[in-house]
Design a protein around this motif. Structure first.
Motif, PDB file in Angstrom:
ATOM      1  N   THR A   1      20.140  18.295  25.019  1.00 54.54           N
ATOM      2  CA  THR A   1      20.502  16.970  24.522  1.00 54.54           C
ATOM      3  C   THR A   1      22.012  16.879  24.316  1.00 54.54           C
ATOM      4  O   THR A   1      22.724  17.885  24.293  1.00 54.54           O
ATOM      5  CB  THR A   1      19.805  16.699  23.182  1.00 54.54           C
ATOM      6  N   THR A   2      22.473  15.672  24.117  1.00 51.17           N
ATOM      7  CA  THR A   2      23.890  15.453  23.835  1.00 51.17           C
ATOM      8  C   THR A   2      24.294  16.175  22.556  1.00 51.17           C
ATOM      9  O   THR A   2      25.369  16.767  22.477  1.00 51.17           O
ATOM     10  CB  THR A   2      24.170  13.943  23.697  1.00 51.17           C
ATOM     11  N   GLU A   3      23.410  16.135  21.563  1.00 49.54           N
ATOM     12  CA  GLU A   3      23.696  16.804  20.292  1.00 49.54           C
ATOM     13  C   GLU A   3      23.865  18.314  20.498  1.00 49.54           C
ATOM     14  O   GLU A   3      24.711  18.946  19.855  1.00 49.54           O
ATOM     15  CB  GLU A   3      22.582  16.539  19.272  1.00 49.54           C
ATOM     16  N   ALA A   4      23.069  18.893  21.398  1.00 48.26           N
ATOM     17  CA  ALA A   4      23.171  20.324  21.680  1.00 48.26           C
ATOM     18  C   ALA A   4      24.522  20.650  22.313  1.00 48.26           C
ATOM     19  O   ALA A   4      25.154  21.653  21.975  1.00 48.26           O
ATOM     20  CB  ALA A   4      22.035  20.780  22.592  1.00 48.26           C
ATOM     21  N   PHE A   5      24.982  19.785  23.224  1.00 47.37           N
ATOM     22  CA  PHE A   5      26.286  20.002  23.844  1.00 47.37           C
ATOM     23  C   PHE A   5      27.409  19.916  22.806  1.00 47.37           C
ATOM     24  O   PHE A   5      28.324  20.731  22.798  1.00 47.37           O
ATOM     25  CB  PHE A   5      26.542  18.987  24.960  1.00 47.37           C
ATOM     26  N   VAL A   6      27.317  18.924  21.924  1.00 50.25           N
ATOM     27  CA  VAL A   6      28.344  18.767  20.888  1.00 50.25           C
ATOM     28  C   VAL A   6      28.326  19.970  19.949  1.00 50.25           C
ATOM     29  O   VAL A   6      29.376  20.482  19.561  1.00 50.25           O
ATOM     30  CB  VAL A   6      28.130  17.441  20.118  1.00 50.25           C
ATOM     31  N   GLU A   7      27.141  20.439  19.589  1.00 54.39           N
ATOM     32  CA  GLU A   7      27.019  21.604  18.707  1.00 54.39           C
ATOM     33  C   GLU A   7      27.668  22.841  19.336  1.00 54.39           C
ATOM     34  O   GLU A   7      28.401  23.577  18.670  1.00 54.39           O
ATOM     35  CB  GLU A   7      25.542  21.871  18.415  1.00 54.39           C
ATOM     36  N   VAL A   8      27.406  23.063  20.607  1.00 54.06           N
ATOM     37  CA  VAL A   8      28.013  24.207  21.289  1.00 54.06           C
ATOM     38  C   VAL A   8      29.522  24.026  21.382  1.00 54.06           C
ATOM     39  O   VAL A   8      30.287  24.965  21.171  1.00 54.06           O
ATOM     40  CB  VAL A   8      27.389  24.416  22.687  1.00 54.06           C
ATOM     41  N   GLN A   9      29.969  22.814  21.682  1.00 52.83           N
ATOM     42  CA  GLN A   9      31.404  22.552  21.810  1.00 52.83           C
ATOM     43  C   GLN A   9      32.127  22.826  20.490  1.00 52.83           C
ATOM     44  O   GLN A   9      33.267  23.272  20.491  1.00 52.83           O
ATOM     45  CB  GLN A   9      31.634  21.113  22.242  1.00 52.83           C
ATOM     46  N   GLU A  10      31.474  22.606  19.371  1.00 50.85           N
ATOM     47  CA  GLU A  10      32.093  22.820  18.069  1.00 50.85           C
ATOM     48  C   GLU A  10      31.900  24.248  17.550  1.00 50.85           C
ATOM     49  O   GLU A  10      32.417  24.592  16.498  1.00 50.85           O
ATOM     50  CB  GLU A  10      31.531  21.811  17.066  1.00 50.85           C
ATOM     51  N   SER A  11      31.199  25.080  18.299  1.00 52.56           N
ATOM     52  CA  SER A  11      30.910  26.437  17.841  1.00 52.56           C
ATOM     53  C   SER A  11      32.125  27.351  17.995  1.00 52.56           C
ATOM     54  O   SER A  11      33.009  27.130  18.825  1.00 52.56           O
ATOM     55  CB  SER A  11      29.730  27.022  18.618  1.00 52.56           C
ATOM     56  N   ALA A  12      32.130  28.409  17.191  1.00 53.22           N
ATOM     57  CA  ALA A  12      33.214  29.394  17.260  1.00 53.22           C
ATOM     58  C   ALA A  12      33.183  30.146  18.588  1.00 53.22           C
ATOM     59  O   ALA A  12      34.238  30.508  19.134  1.00 53.22           O
ATOM     60  CB  ALA A  12      33.095  30.379  16.101  1.00 53.22           C
ATOM     61  N   GLU A  13      31.993  30.359  19.128  1.00 49.98           N
ATOM     62  CA  GLU A  13      31.867  31.083  20.402  1.00 49.98           C
ATOM     63  C   GLU A  13      32.514  30.300  21.545  1.00 49.98           C
ATOM     64  O   GLU A  13      33.210  30.867  22.387  1.00 49.98           O
ATOM     65  CB  GLU A  13      30.386  31.334  20.691  1.00 49.98           C
TER      66      GLU A  13
END
Length: 121
Positions: free
Chosen positions: A20-32
């Motif tokens: 989902t879009t939310e999953a992409f945003v979550e990954v984009q904001e992750s430290a990894e």
């Protein structure tokens, strides 16, 4: 091109579910992801700047140091010819160096992120 033909019969499975879009945003904001981006930038930007400066040096020498660039090194080979060939050599060297860097440091991290996202979808 459009057609009036119906879609092919058979399995309706269209492949793995998409994140989902939310999953992409979550990954984009992750430290990894931030570390992956930092690793890429810390390699690509300095090397790009160095190559551009090297290229501009060659152009400036060609325009303003004709005597130096015309200096014969051996036979009909002059400084301009050697530096011109060095431009090609450094281009291929940088491409090889980046491919090695990406394979060792970027691709494994990116693949891990991708696998995690696809597993969560």
């Amino acid at each position: 091109m459009t057609t009036d033909a119906p879609p092919p019969a058979g399995d309706k499975d269209l492949g793995p579910a998409q994140p989902t879009t939310e999953a992409f945003v979550e990954v984009q904001e992750s430290a990894e992801f931030a570390e992956l981006r930092r690793t890429y930038r810390s390699f690509a930007f300095p090397l790009t700047v160095a190559f551009i400066l090297w290229y501009l040096l060659y152009v400036l020498l060609s325009n303003y140091a004709g005597g130096f660039m015309g200096t014969r090194l051996f036979g009909n080979i002059n400084v301009a010819f050697v530096l011109g060939l060095a431009q090609f050599a450094t281009t291929f060297l940088i491409a090889w160096f980046y491919a090695r860097h990406a394979a060792e440091k970027l691709d494994p991290r990116a693949d891990a992120l991708k696998s995690r996202m696809e597993a969560d979808a």
